[in-house]
Design an enzyme around this catalytic site. Structure first.
Site, PDB file in Angstrom:
ATOM      1  N   GLY A   2       0.804  -1.262   0.035  1.00 44.59           N
ATOM      2  CA  GLY A   2       0.051  -0.123   0.085  1.00 44.59           C
ATOM      3  C   GLY A   2       0.878   1.281  -0.083  1.00 44.59           C
ATOM      4  O   GLY A   2       2.050   1.426   0.447  1.00 44.59           O
ATOM      5  N   CYS A   3       0.378   2.460  -0.653  1.00 46.40           N
ATOM      6  CA  CYS A   3       1.075   3.500  -0.831  1.00 46.40           C
ATOM      7  C   CYS A   3       1.530   4.222   0.651  1.00 46.40           C
ATOM      8  O   CYS A   3       2.641   4.524   0.807  1.00 46.40           O
ATOM      9  CB  CYS A   3       0.513   4.642  -1.492  1.00 46.40           C
ATOM     10  SG  CYS A   3      -1.514   4.949  -1.176  1.00 46.40           S
ATOM     11  N   ASN A   4       0.521   4.232   1.374  1.00 47.30           N
ATOM     12  CA  ASN A   4       0.786   4.919   2.942  1.00 47.30           C
ATOM     13  C   ASN A   4       1.624   4.270   3.715  1.00 47.30           C
ATOM     14  O   ASN A   4       2.532   4.467   4.154  1.00 47.30           O
ATOM     15  CB  ASN A   4      -0.468   5.083   3.520  1.00 47.30           C
ATOM     16  CG  ASN A   4      -1.297   5.822   2.910  1.00 47.30           C
ATOM     17  OD1 ASN A   4      -1.090   7.117   2.633  1.00 47.30           O
ATOM     18  ND2 ASN A   4      -2.657   5.500   2.573  1.00 47.30           N
TER      19      ASN A   4
END
Lengths: 351, 351, 351, 351
Positions: free
Chosen positions: B153-155
């Protein structure tokens, strides 16, 4: 066997927006290697302090701009304020390919220079817009072998590419052109001025240089004349809108007398069918600047407004790429006898 | 003599933001050629109607996503909504390298899946974050030869990269981490929802998934545990701010007991000295998301706040590149035995 | 019969962002009339050249800031750079109500002043945050009749209002507070600095004053101590995001030992039930800065993250209104014995 | 003794952008009190869930839009999608002042309606632009006592106010007008459409309805005809730029034959010398939309471009205020015999 040609490039004005973009765009070229990165007030700093996005060059030290530091390169790119290029260029040897991103050498007419810029005219260099329609064909035919290139103004590129097909084909009347542009802030450079502050820009649209005073006007006139216009009259209004990059040019001109509406789209299709960087979109699709961000492309669409009696063209470019650094690299390729598209991307970064 | 290896890549979800970015980033890879570009509601359309920035692919026709259209490729990248990947992935042959940009195969713990996502857990794939510190070294050691990759995931990527050096070195206490993120809107995808409208976003900052409910939390916990934390407790708050791309993660954790302040910066320097895509900036320089736009880089800085007793790390990434599509390509390189950095740019597009 | 009281107000720093906002907000007060509008470099200009949004005052001429030009008013509002207020304030008569929007008179502790601001401490004035919880009740009780008011810092207002209910009620532990803020650019004033340029701001998030150096920290500590904390430790990180106005503060603190989760929300409900300008939103609704734009409101929401063991509060204000000019007017009302809410709007301008 | 008149106002479409702005602007009127706030899909919700910026109305419950819920008010404001107003308006009694913010009742020519909107023409109501120049004087003369008002389109307002002085004075030629507008996103309403997403808007400029198809064209023609043009031909291009509010209209028309340049500025000065909401800025100062945000003002500047032979006017408004809700309130005042400026602010919120 592939012979690898290495092109040693110096960039002057390396800590500014145009200089940074020249470094970014030229980094994509397989044959380019960077020599001196020069500037004035930031000389002595690491480039990474001013251009943190250019990681591979972050530790390079900026040196003072001078004929000495720029000597010994195959190519010197000048990304300097208007007026500063001419002086330094005069000190560079004739065999060096000098690419001026500033305005000093764009205009052929000394009187136009005097009127819009003031001061002495530094002379005229071959114009770095390969797609420009000329009496002999295209400007790209005039570039091979040259060692001096004047990169076009960013607004000029958008308006010229938008309208020249119609002028060359005789389907629009060049004596009453109106161009209104939405402009990103990077076009103004890193200059510290109150109207360029983020607080002023965010949530606001504001015009500048209204009423015929913008310095890009004589350059557009020069280009459209090259494309075949006998008499060009142009109302030109740029407006700053809250984006860092991009120009969206809405350009209209009267439909020429007796022209069939079908001939209009055909003029644009024909003009740009083989251009690698200028694209007429499918009918019904209008350009957005987002689709050109970071790419050396100009996207456009054309329509005829029958009631208004006008042709309307909307063209989008990234002012720092097709409007400046990409045009510089594209012209370098042609000047050096390389493939025109070498190292230039047509893929934008969106959303 | 150079042997040219051609990697045929299909992209599913090609009309979305992640799919578009996969196409953009993978276009930079010298060995990739695109096979099927698939989607559902846009099947039959030219790609240019949905991704006008991808000029070289503008005329490619989107086909329906199915096991049939995805068959016969070396690599299949899935850029689908959470929950949709597992079903299609199950129909792809084991010798195909399947790279899932969604969440379906990231979590090792079925219970964490059930708690944060709900429904059946699709199983766990090798995790596509080469820089992740693992008990054995780095996650890149686990990827060669794999034919299934779960892209982080990006976060998660921003927070993990920000904090794992301190955890691995034992200089921060993982039991009281606080992470607050400024997020660009593209992280939410092309979903039509009122709070994602431009009118809502412009001029506004707004939090979401506050208070421990965000689905990226268990994945961060999993990663920091991999990096050496025995017990991870994390307060995690993302906030939408008016930019299309980018994550700026401010991550703090208590300075571990008895740690010398000098040891803190050294932990980050050591951890990332040889990483090609993760960079600790020179002391005093703080990252901005702008410097990572379009690049596969994570830029960061670390400081010790003695009074607060906390280490503060700020990390910037482009959520669609290092946060998604770049991580996918980087992991593909490792899985296929190619140079990890092949085709990946560390040059951002700024300003 | 209504007796109309006329309050003659001078504004110093009238060409800046804070000065402009003081003029805008005070214009809404039924009893205020403006006397001298003063500044330094813009003295002699019409106000409209610098504040074109203040139409009714467009033709007013800015005069030089001096004790003479500021004499003879009931109220003098100082919107000057830090350090400049003390000197001019010292020259104003004791019966004039002087409202200092700068930092010079906020801190009670000369040592904190010396550490964070440097130079001589100008002294401490009654603090212009009526809602601040004090040992005796609220700060509004201390303001009636005063002729000197120190307006709080904008970030300070957001963090203080976010957290003080939990501290006063003993439901959070003040020894490990973490606050991360998303900040609009107007908070930096009209200062010409490269990182405040529109080109840098657009599309970017960037932190500043990280690691415990921000000057608002001792003021927050002072306030939370007022609200009941014995020992305050605070990690504070502001981040610039692309909006002109607004602060979104994400503030977390450990749930105090033995506290029932239900007591948390009750603490905020109780604290602000009667406050006209501070609002706890209905459960599940999180604040956005857009809803406070132009209004003297602070909107907030609170949640308990059980796993993290932390209370998370997100508070939104307009930095120039509740964060500065609105607080000034609200405090003026209290100081002069007027209705506290007189002339202050709780209606934001959105979208 | 002052007699207080109370005007009971219902607002239909209260959860949308126009409805919210009507509530915000009308809240500033001393005599207005709100009755029913109606909508359809959000009926039953508290207004605060949809309009969190309208604190004083946050707890009001939205009711279903119907003739019943709208009955019993002095004024009903309709903020509904085009086509929806006519049906509900037909059910309201003749003595109720109905103010339609939509397009249904603006056009006098049923054929223009059919061509641009399609379907049956609902009829023509008195036009809510008091400043419009008419053969008899101004449109404000036609409004007293009316019980039906059609609020102008936002783009229409900007273009009409920009150009009508020149037409009325005969200094411009109306047969070749070109208008290009930079538009904020709120003009499109809360409609869920991909091109209105934040990710698409941020960092981009994009045109729409190019080539003569925009529905505001016949309304502009109608207005300029009212101002004295015998034959209007207009090229009109709106472009979306990344701001929530605001219209910056660049409008050019040929200088009429034989006109002295000095007569141009005089035409605008004369036309707007006494207008409370329309302001010609001092020479050399150009308008920015920021200066109109939240205010019922139109700011403009005019220049003559001698070489192009065109007059260029740039006008800025807030599309939701002077472009809609402010015009509604201003017209209500005139219709009800109140002071035209009552409750309307000319102070924008900037930066």
């Amino acid at each position: 066997m592939v012979m690898h040609m290495s092109i040693r490039v110096a960039v002057s004005g390396a800590s500014g927006y145009v200089g940074g973009e020249v470094l970014r765009v030229f980094s994509g070229h397989p044959d380019v290697e960077f020599g001196a990165l020069t500037a004035h007030s930031s000389a002595g700093d690491a480039l990474g302090a001013h251009q943190p996005h250019l990681r591979p060059l972050a530790d390079r030290i900026i040196v003072e701009t001078s004929a000495d530091t720029l000597a010994g390169h195959d190519v010197v790119v000048l990304a300097l304020p208007h007026g500063a290029s001419a002086e330094i260029a005069a000190q560079l040897p004739p065999e060096t390919l000098v690419i001026d991103c500033g305005a000093d050498h764009r205009l052929a007419d000394p009187q136009a220079w005097a009127e819009y810029y003031g001061g002495a005219h530094a002379g005229t260099w071959p114009y770095g817009m390969p797609e420009l329609i000329t009496p002999e064909g295209h400007q790209r035919d005039a570039l091979p072998g040259t060692r001096r290139i004047a990169v076009p103004g960013c607004n000029v590129t958008a308006v010229t590419l938008a309208l020249q097909p119609g002028i060359a084909a005789g389907v629009v009347d060049p004596t009453d052109i109106v161009a209104v542009l939405a402009n990103g802030y990077s076009g103004a450079g890193k200059k510290l001025a109150p109207h360029l502050l983020a607080s002023e820009a965010l949530g606001a649209a504001a015009p500048y240089a209204v009423g015929g005073s913008h310095r890009h006007i004589p350059e557009i006139v020069q280009n459209l004349t090259s494309a075949g216009a006998a008499d060009v009259r142009l109302s030109f209004t740029p407006t700053l809108v809250p984006m860092a990059r991009g120009i969206l040019a809405t350009v209209t001109a009267p439909l020429a007398a007796g022209v069939n509406v079908e001939a209009v789209r055909a003029a644009w299709e024909t003009a740009y069918a083989d251009e690698p960087f200028v694209h007429l979109l499918p009918e019904g699709q209008w350009p957005t600047t987002a689709a050109t961000l970071g790419a050396n492309t100009c996207l456009m669409q054309v329509a005829v407004d029958g009631k208004a009696g006008r042709v309307v063209v909307v063209a989008a470019i990234d002012n720092l790429v097709k409007g400046t650094a990409g045009a510089a690299l594209q012209s370098m390729n042609v000047a050096l006898g390389l493939e025109e598209t070498l190292g230039l991307s047509t893929i934008g970064t969106a959303p």
